[in-house]
Design a protein around this motif. Structure first.
Motif, PDB file in Angstrom:
ATOM      1  N   PRO A 164      21.229  29.019  -4.335  1.00  0.00           N
ATOM      2  CA  PRO A 164      22.540  28.852  -3.719  1.00  0.00           C
ATOM      3  C   PRO A 164      22.669  30.541  -3.695  1.00  0.00           C
ATOM      4  CG  PRO A 164      22.577  28.282  -6.201  1.00  0.00           C
ATOM      5  CD  PRO A 164      21.105  28.391  -5.600  1.00  0.00           C
ATOM      6  N   SER A 182      23.333  32.878  -1.526  1.00  0.00           N
ATOM      7  CA  SER A 182      23.950  33.618  -0.654  1.00  0.00           C
ATOM      8  C   SER A 182      25.237  34.543  -1.513  1.00  0.00           C
ATOM      9  CB  SER A 182      24.428  32.960   0.375  1.00  0.00           C
ATOM     10  OG  SER A 182      25.255  31.721  -0.134  1.00  0.00           O
ATOM     11  N   VAL A 183      25.846  33.892  -2.513  1.00  0.00           N
ATOM     12  CA  VAL A 183      26.797  34.497  -3.256  1.00  0.00           C
ATOM     13  C   VAL A 183      26.227  35.616  -4.111  1.00  0.00           C
ATOM     14  CG1 VAL A 183      28.675  34.019  -4.575  1.00  0.00           C
ATOM     15  CG2 VAL A 183      28.224  32.332  -3.031  1.00  0.00           C
ATOM     16  N   ALA A 184      25.255  35.104  -4.694  1.00  0.00           N
ATOM     17  CA  ALA A 184      24.786  35.968  -5.890  1.00  0.00           C
ATOM     18  C   ALA A 184      24.517  37.509  -5.206  1.00  0.00           C
ATOM     19  CB  ALA A 184      23.888  35.414  -6.799  1.00  0.00           C
ATOM     20  N   ARG A 185      23.535  37.264  -4.212  1.00  0.00           N
ATOM     21  CA  ARG A 185      22.989  38.522  -3.844  1.00  0.00           C
ATOM     22  C   ARG A 185      23.576  39.160  -2.913  1.00  0.00           C
ATOM     23  NH1 ARG A 185      16.573  36.381  -3.514  1.00  0.00           N
ATOM     24  NH2 ARG A 185      16.671  35.737  -5.634  1.00  0.00           N
ATOM     25  N   PRO A 230      27.250  38.986  -2.122  1.00  0.00           N
ATOM     26  CA  PRO A 230      28.728  38.623  -2.281  1.00  0.00           C
ATOM     27  C   PRO A 230      29.539  39.320  -1.352  1.00  0.00           C
ATOM     28  CG  PRO A 230      27.985  40.063  -4.270  1.00  0.00           C
ATOM     29  CD  PRO A 230      26.896  39.901  -3.311  1.00  0.00           C
ATOM     30  N   THR A 231      30.184  38.695  -0.763  1.00  0.00           N
ATOM     31  CA  THR A 231      31.250  39.424  -0.015  1.00  0.00           C
ATOM     32  C   THR A 231      32.468  39.792  -0.498  1.00  0.00           C
ATOM     33  OG1 THR A 231      32.134  37.331   1.006  1.00  0.00           O
ATOM     34  CG2 THR A 231      30.125  38.268   2.325  1.00  0.00           C
ATOM     35  N   THR A 232      33.472  40.334  -0.055  1.00  0.00           N
ATOM     36  CA  THR A 232      34.702  40.673  -0.671  1.00  0.00           C
ATOM     37  C   THR A 232      35.594  39.298  -0.618  1.00  0.00           C
ATOM     38  OG1 THR A 232      34.470  42.748   0.209  1.00  0.00           O
ATOM     39  CG2 THR A 232      36.481  42.090  -0.677  1.00  0.00           C
ATOM     40  N   ILE A 292      34.522  36.080  -0.844  1.00  0.00           N
ATOM     41  CA  ILE A 292      34.331  35.325  -1.921  1.00  0.00           C
ATOM     42  C   ILE A 292      34.729  35.548  -3.286  1.00  0.00           C
ATOM     43  CG2 ILE A 292      32.298  34.314  -3.074  1.00  0.00           C
ATOM     44  CD1 ILE A 292      30.890  34.103  -0.347  1.00  0.00           C
ATOM     45  N   ILE A 293      34.610  37.025  -3.667  1.00  0.00           N
ATOM     46  CA  ILE A 293      35.116  37.426  -4.733  1.00  0.00           C
ATOM     47  C   ILE A 293      36.577  37.319  -4.823  1.00  0.00           C
ATOM     48  CG2 ILE A 293      35.166  39.291  -6.311  1.00  0.00           C
ATOM     49  CD1 ILE A 293      32.558  40.254  -5.245  1.00  0.00           C
ATOM     50  N   GLU A 294      37.220  37.406  -3.763  1.00  0.00           N
ATOM     51  CA  GLU A 294      38.742  37.255  -3.764  1.00  0.00           C
ATOM     52  C   GLU A 294      39.119  35.589  -3.952  1.00  0.00           C
ATOM     53  OE1 GLU A 294      39.849  38.685   0.104  1.00  0.00           O
ATOM     54  OE2 GLU A 294      40.433  40.619  -0.617  1.00  0.00           O
ATOM     55  N   GLU A 295      38.217  34.745  -3.213  1.00  0.00           N
ATOM     56  CA  GLU A 295      38.226  33.463  -3.526  1.00  0.00           C
ATOM     57  C   GLU A 295      38.191  32.960  -4.953  1.00  0.00           C
ATOM     58  OE1 GLU A 295      37.074  29.756  -1.468  1.00  0.00           O
ATOM     59  OE2 GLU A 295      35.970  31.427  -0.236  1.00  0.00           O
ATOM     60  N   VAL A 296      37.053  33.588  -5.608  1.00  0.00           N
ATOM     61  CA  VAL A 296      36.867  33.227  -7.220  1.00  0.00           C
ATOM     62  C   VAL A 296      38.010  33.706  -7.863  1.00  0.00           C
ATOM     63  CG1 VAL A 296      35.469  34.163  -9.002  1.00  0.00           C
ATOM     64  CG2 VAL A 296      34.373  33.587  -6.767  1.00  0.00           C
ATOM     65  N   ILE A 297      38.717  34.900  -7.401  1.00  0.00           N
ATOM     66  CA  ILE A 297      39.941  35.410  -8.031  1.00  0.00           C
ATOM     67  C   ILE A 297      40.967  34.366  -8.026  1.00  0.00           C
ATOM     68  CG2 ILE A 297      41.686  37.219  -8.335  1.00  0.00           C
ATOM     69  CD1 ILE A 297      39.247  39.325  -7.878  1.00  0.00           C
ATOM     70  N   GLY A 342      40.929  31.531  -7.307  1.00  0.00           N
ATOM     71  CA  GLY A 342      40.461  30.057  -7.983  1.00  0.00           C
ATOM     72  C   GLY A 342      40.839  30.240  -9.576  1.00  0.00           C
TER      73      GLY A 342
END
Ligand SMILES: Nc1nc2c(ncn2[C@@H]2O[C@H](COP(=O)(O)OP(=O)(O)O)[C@@H](O)[C@H]2O)c(=O)[nH]1
Ligand SMILES: [Mg+2]
Lengths: 189, 123
Positions: free
Chosen positions: B101, B103-106, B108-110, B112-117, B119
């Motif tokens: 998995p 794609s996120v780790a290597r 990361p797009t802004t 996805i990071i926004e989505e993590v925040i 979440g």
């Protein structure tokens, strides 16, 4: 078994580091949606000694526990937390743990500030964004984040925040701060 | 002493690990099976040559949905090194497939990071 995962399509990995007793296990457990689990890494170490003279390679096996936690943010987006092994002997494990990680929280116990130096050095060298979580232990002198920043000789952009690893709410704030910092670090690249 | 962190003195897990893997250790480890690698069971039944141990079966039970190598180790309470050997067996037999998995780790797009925040804020 209560560890049935949701669809882990996108996995975000965060490390929780710090010296022994700094609160890593506690922090991972406070936000993990499952019973605190620990993965054991089996290690094979070459013992260097008399044996080598005889051309015999002797291996010893030890087992080290790692903290491991999971937070499902939405279907298909899961955050994994890994506590790093606190002992110097297991440095080589850090490379695997750090592989693919987005960022790290370095927990600091102000009574033993020096214990976190190695973690900070490691993340700095690796270029992995990290923040400092100052754990508030009873009986520890109160320090301001600024005191800590100076004592740890940190760059001004690295967030330093007080936290209580036992509190889910506090840990959540720590993670949000870390992700904000990761975002800033990315924008600068 | 850091009793709960150190299991060196406990021969139990090590002996069990040796038994489960038939003595195969690090050299047989699949280095492509890192902690975050996702494991999922192959949908069609396969009739491979592998004689399944209870641990292999347990992994197949878990892997109806994708899960990480770390989760497999945690769920089965086995060392990651041992789990890698067992997963390697299942891979060779095409009973599971793995994917990273990454794609996120290597990359990361802004977004996805926004989505993590978001979440995390919604927790
Ligand atoms: N007062 C206080 N105690 C804490 C905090 N975090 C952890 N502890 C306690 O400190 C001890 C060591 O924590 P632990 O999570 O095992 O540390 P680790 O070695 O870094 O994994 C435990 O008894 C915890 O309950 C905190 O934020 N405040
Ligand atoms: Mg611990």
């Amino acid at each position: 078994m209560d560890s049935r995962p949701s669809e882990a399509e996108l996995a975000v990995k965060i490390l929780v580091a710090g010296g022994f007793g700094a609160g890593k296990t506690t922090m991972v457990a406070s936000v993990s949606e499952m019973r605190p689990l620990r993965t054991e890494e089996q290690l094979t170490e070459r013992s260097i000694g008399v044996d080598d003279l005889e051309g015999v390679e002797r291996k010893t096996t030890t087992t080290v526990a790692m903290d491991f936690g999971r937070i499902t943010l939405r279907t298909g987006l899961v955050l994994y937390l890994f506590g790093t092994p606190g002992q110097d002997r297991f440095w080589f494990m850090w490379d695997e743990l750090a592989e693919g990680a987005l960022g790290a929280v370095v927990l600091v116990d102000t009574r033993r500030l020096a214990d976190c130096f190695a973690s900070i050095d490691y993340f700095e060298r690796r270029g992995l964004p990290f923040i400092i979580g100052v754990n508030t232990f009873e009986g520890a002198k109160p320090y301001t984040p600024e005191d800590i920043r100076i004592a740890l000789d940190l760059d001004p952009e690295i967030p330093v925040i007080n936290c209580d690893a036992r509190s889910r709410e506090s840990t959540r704030q720590v993670l949000i701060t870390l992700m904000g910092h990761v975002m800033t670090a990315m924008a600068r690249r | 002493m850091s009793g709960h962190e150190w299991l060196d003195e406990e021969a139990g897990p090590v002996v069990r690990a040796f038994w489960l893997t038939g003595g195969r250790t690090a050299s047989d480890n699949r280095t492509d099976l890192d902690l975050m690698t996702l494991v999922v069971r192959t949908p069609e039944p396969v009739y491979g040559s592998l004689l399944l141990s209870p641990e292999h079966e347990a992994i197949l039970d878990l892997a109806h949905q994708p899960l990480t190598v770390a989760e497999v180790a945690s769920a089965l309470d086995l060392a990651v090194g041992v789990v890698r050997v067992l997963l390697g067996d299942l891979l060779n037999d095409r009973r599971i497939t793995v994917r990273r998995p990454s794609s996120v780790a290597r990359f990361p797009t802004t977004r996805i990071i926004e989505e993590v925040i978001h979440g995390l804020q919604a927790l």
